[in-house]
Design an enzyme around this catalytic site. Structure first.
Site, PDB file in Angstrom:
ATOM      1  N   GLU A 385       0.789  -1.226   0.000  1.00  0.00           N
ATOM      2  CA  GLU A 385       0.000   0.000   0.000  1.00  0.00           C
ATOM      3  C   GLU A 385       0.825   1.282   0.000  1.00  0.00           C
ATOM      4  O   GLU A 385       0.545   2.213   0.765  1.00  0.00           O
ATOM      5  CB  GLU A 385      -0.968   0.006   1.188  1.00  0.00           C
ATOM      6  CG  GLU A 385      -2.026  -1.078   1.093  1.00  0.00           C
ATOM      7  CD  GLU A 385      -3.215  -0.842   1.997  1.00  0.00           C
ATOM      8  OE1 GLU A 385      -3.070  -0.120   2.987  1.00  0.00           O
ATOM      9  OE2 GLU A 385      -4.298  -1.387   1.695  1.00  0.00           O
ATOM     10  N   GLU A 459      -6.482  -8.162  -0.414  1.00  0.00           N
ATOM     11  CA  GLU A 459      -7.116  -8.085   0.913  1.00  0.00           C
ATOM     12  C   GLU A 459      -8.575  -7.744   0.708  1.00  0.00           C
ATOM     13  O   GLU A 459      -8.915  -6.998  -0.214  1.00  0.00           O
ATOM     14  CB  GLU A 459      -6.495  -6.979   1.785  1.00  0.00           C
ATOM     15  CG  GLU A 459      -5.062  -7.214   2.149  1.00  0.00           C
ATOM     16  CD  GLU A 459      -4.442  -6.061   2.960  1.00  0.00           C
ATOM     17  OE1 GLU A 459      -5.187  -5.270   3.584  1.00  0.00           O
ATOM     18  OE2 GLU A 459      -3.210  -5.941   2.937  1.00  0.00           O
TER      19      GLU A 459
END
Ligand code: GAL
Length: 740
Positions: A385, A459
């Protein structure tokens, strides 16, 4: 020939560092500890997140015999996060990185007789070391938390090897192992003997000529065709033990041993292919943390997590979020056929030059030391991320491809329209709450690309509904059903190579992510790896032949909900018969709301009972192929009947530190876990084992679990764990462990 000695036992530890420690030989005022070790145990929750941030000292004395003509090398598999190594008072090395392994040649600093290693370990969250730098959603703890090994080697030795191969269509393999050699003598022409065994029997052997230059070099053997192999696959993970023996003038001077599996991995926009067969990657994200001791858990606990993923949750894949994990975990994944996506350490932040240097070092370490794990099928070359940094990510991807052209690369993003440098676009998709049953974005909405590319949902779900095992039934059920909706989308859409649930188990974190308790309750399992309802969303996808699963998302009774129905049952049965109190028996079939699931949740919708009638209990029977396969009985007056206690291992070794988990379920007379029972237990141990963590443990979600470890005294015999409850009407539970 090499000798190697595990150095995990008998360290000296102090939670500070003074320059005078470097030259010491007496550490009697230090604490005696064994590895794996954490600089400070933390409470389960509500602790100071800086507790493990400190500079500390580890020292180890060791003896050496005649070492003339030998090289002495020490390896550290994991120390969080920065350390300087001193040997007999001399500074020999430093290392940055909480997850990478390192080896140091300490020959010039050691001598015959007694020697001393001193490590100054800095476990502060330094922003020159990934993942630190921003609001990281996990802790990196501190200390020497993986194995330390001492090697006594010849002047020329094999530092590492990567067993490179290509598989042919007829299952013969073209092997071209690459060796990293350290040669402190003159160059020579030698021989490398390759012996490949399967289940202890020699499968193939050959010898190759090898030119060993002086110094540190990499040498690749000439390609050599092996006879047809049995491929490593998810259901049949065939493994081969390989030994590489270096000979000079006929005499063996060093041997490197490894274990490999032969398989092909390919990805394209249509899917992920293992041995040419398309497979959806269905997995969960795994951290490597445990309550109290953080990362400091050994071989058995690491292996157990892989078993839970494969056998309890029925998954075929795992993402090692967000760093390199223990070789013990990976070895078990190799044995189980669990497909691994491993990534370079990072979380939401890219630092300065030193930080980036560590990123490249971490990446090279990950790929070169974990190369032979057949289970690893994807490398993550971006820091989780982070935003686009093309200059950095072109370098990481190119480095990874140079070291290992055989596996696809990816990088995990939270941002849409990111530049795709790797083979696979991975995206953490938490778009669910606003999209209801249509959760998870279509890939081109995320990538913004004109054409489809290989794409993974890296995710999903977890933080959209953090759920404690003792939260309301409805919340636990909704959490389980969100997983079912996501799984359904992943299974039915050609957009995704697969998906990884966030996440396998709850984990300790920083205040930025849970200010009050410092726990992210995003797991399918709790921190002790005890299942929440959501775990059964996955477990119920298993083939009923491996065991019927029948888990109602309810205590099945009156009071927890306004009405006992509706509730979902997570099951791999074809249908269920439900009798609630005196109501008629009603039959229910899998819901149509979850296309793509092999065994969709079954919704129990009706209850003909009048609320003023006496509640007579309930029965749920699951059928497979028309035959009853599982039954749950709910009494009209359920009461706490028993502590059902079990250890993961019946035997532990007494000469090293080994740990095992003990799980206690608080069950009623029908063996139902009483999810809302509140109580406490006191744990006592007898024999040469000790408890990890506190002795007084609250019952959470109908369970109390803990790990025990051996002392390690070398004394064989029985050890006993006793669990006493605060309830006078409950017998203590006893678990016996054989120390061998
Ligand atoms: C993601 C991140 C994970 C975890 C998760 C849940 O953004 O990649 O590490 O923090 O959110 O909060």
């Amino acid at each position: 020939m090499r000798q190697q000695h595990n150095l995990n036992l008998n360290w000296h530890f102090k939670d500070d560092f003074q320059p005078e420690y470097i030259n010491r030989t007496d550490f009697s005022d230090f604490e005696s500890v064994h590895l794996p070790h954490t600089v400070r145990e933390i409470p389960y929750d509500c602790f100071d997140q800086t507790m493990t941030c400190m500079v500390s000292t580890y020292a180890r004395r060791f003896g050496l015999g005649d070492i003339s003509g030998k090289r002495i090398v020490v390896s550290f598999e994991g120390v969080s996060a920065y350390y300087i190594l001193y040997v007999n008072g001399a500074r020999v090395a430093e290392h940055r990185g909480a997850f990478s392994s390192a080896r140091f040649d300490i020959t010039d600093a050691v001598r015959k007789g007694e020697n001393t290693l001193v490590l100054m370990v800095d476990s502060n969250e330094r922003d020159d070391i990934p993942p630190n730098g921003s609001t990281v959603d996990f802790l990196i703890y501190g200390g020497i938390y993986r194995d330390v090994t001492l090697f006594l080697l010849e002047e020329c030795y094999i530092e590492n090897a990567m067993f490179r191969y290509e598989l042919n269509a007829d299952d013969t393999a073209l092997a071209f192992p690459e060796l990293k050699l350290c040669n402190h003598n003159g160059g020579f022409g030698g021989e490398l003997e390759v012996v490949i065994k399967k289940d202890g029997e020699t499968f193939y052997e050959y010898a190759a000529q090898i030119v060993v230059p002086s110094g540190d070099t990499s040498v690749s053997l000439e390609p050599h065709t092996l006879s047809a192999v049995e491929r490593w696959d998810v259901d049949a993970p065939h493994l081969y033990d390989v030994s590489l023996t270096l000979r000079r003038d006929g005499a063996a001077i060093d041997r490197h041993e490894t274990r490999v599996g032969f398989r092909t991995v390919d990805v394209n926009e249509t899917g992920f292919y293992l041995n040419g067969k398309k497979r959806k990657l269905i997995g969960a994200n795994r951290h490597q943390s445990y309550p109290y001791v953080g990362f400091a858990m050994g071989r058995r606990a690491q292996r157990k997590d892989a078993d839970i993923l494969k056998h309890e949750l029925g998954l075929n894949s795992v993402r090692c979020s967000h760093y390199m994990q223990s070789r013990y975990f990976l070895e078990r994944c190799d044995e189980l056929g669990l497909l691994v996506f491993e990534e370079v350490p990072g979380w939401g932040y890219i630092g300065g030059d030193m930080f980036k240097k560590v990123v490249l070092q971490d990446l090279a370490n990950m790929v070169t030391t974990h190369f032979d794990h057949a289970s690893i099928v994807i490398w993550g070359t971006r820091l989780n991320e982070t935003g686009d940094d093309d200059a950095l990510y072109e370098r990481t991807n190119a480095l990874c491809k140079r070291l290992d052209p055989s596996r696809p690369t990816t990088g995990v993003r939270w941002a849409q329209f990111s530049n795709l440098i790797e083979d696979i676009y991975s995206y953490n998709d938490y778009a669910e709450p606003s999209r209801g049953e249509f959760m998870l974005l279509e890939q081109q909405t995320v990538t913004g690309l004109a054409k489809k590319v290989p794409y993974i949902v890296s995710e999903y779900v977890g933080p959209t509904l953090p759920t404690k095992p003792w939260d309301s039934e409805e919340r636990n059920e909704e959490y389980a059903i969100r997983h079912a909706r996501a799984l359904s989308k992943i299974m039915t859409s050609a957009d995704y190579l697969g998906g990884y649930a966030w996440c396998m188990f709850d984990y300790n974190t920083h205040n930025d992510h849970n200010a009050a308790e410092k726990i992210c309750y995003h797991g399918l399992l709790d921190m002790f790896r005890i299942p929440k309802f959501a775990a059964f969303t996955y477990a119920s996808q298993k083939d009923p032949e491996s065991g019927a699963v029948l888990e109602p998302c309810s205590n099945v009774g009156r009071g927890e909900r306004n009405e006992p129905v509706p509730f979902y049952v997570l099951t791999n049965c074809d249908y269920i018969d439900v009798t609630l109190s005196s109501d008629e028996t009603r039959r229910y079939f899998p819901s149509g709301k979850f296309p793509g699931l092999k065994h969709a949740p079954i919704e129990v919708t009706d209850n003909g009972e009048f609320w003023q009638n006496r509640w007579r209990g309930a029965t749920i029977v699951g059928y497979v192929n028309g035959k009853p396969a599982a039954k749950r009985i709910y009494s009209d007056n359920p009461r706490l009947d028993k502590i059902a206690a079990r250890a993961d291992d019946a035997e532990l070794r007494c000469d090293i530190v080994e740990e095992t988990r003990v799980v206690c379920y608080f069950i009623d007379e029908n063996k139902n876990r009483l999810l809302f029972h509140s109580g406490a237990v006191v744990v006592k141990t007898e024999g040469d084992i000790e408890l990890i963590g506190p002795k007084i443990i609250p019952v959470r979600g109908g369970a109390a679990a803990f790990w025990v470890k051996t002392k390690p005294s070398g004394n064989r015999g029985k050890a006993r764990v006793q669990v006493f409850s605060d309830r006078a009407d409950l017998d203590a539970a006893t678990v016996e462990i054989e120390l061998v």
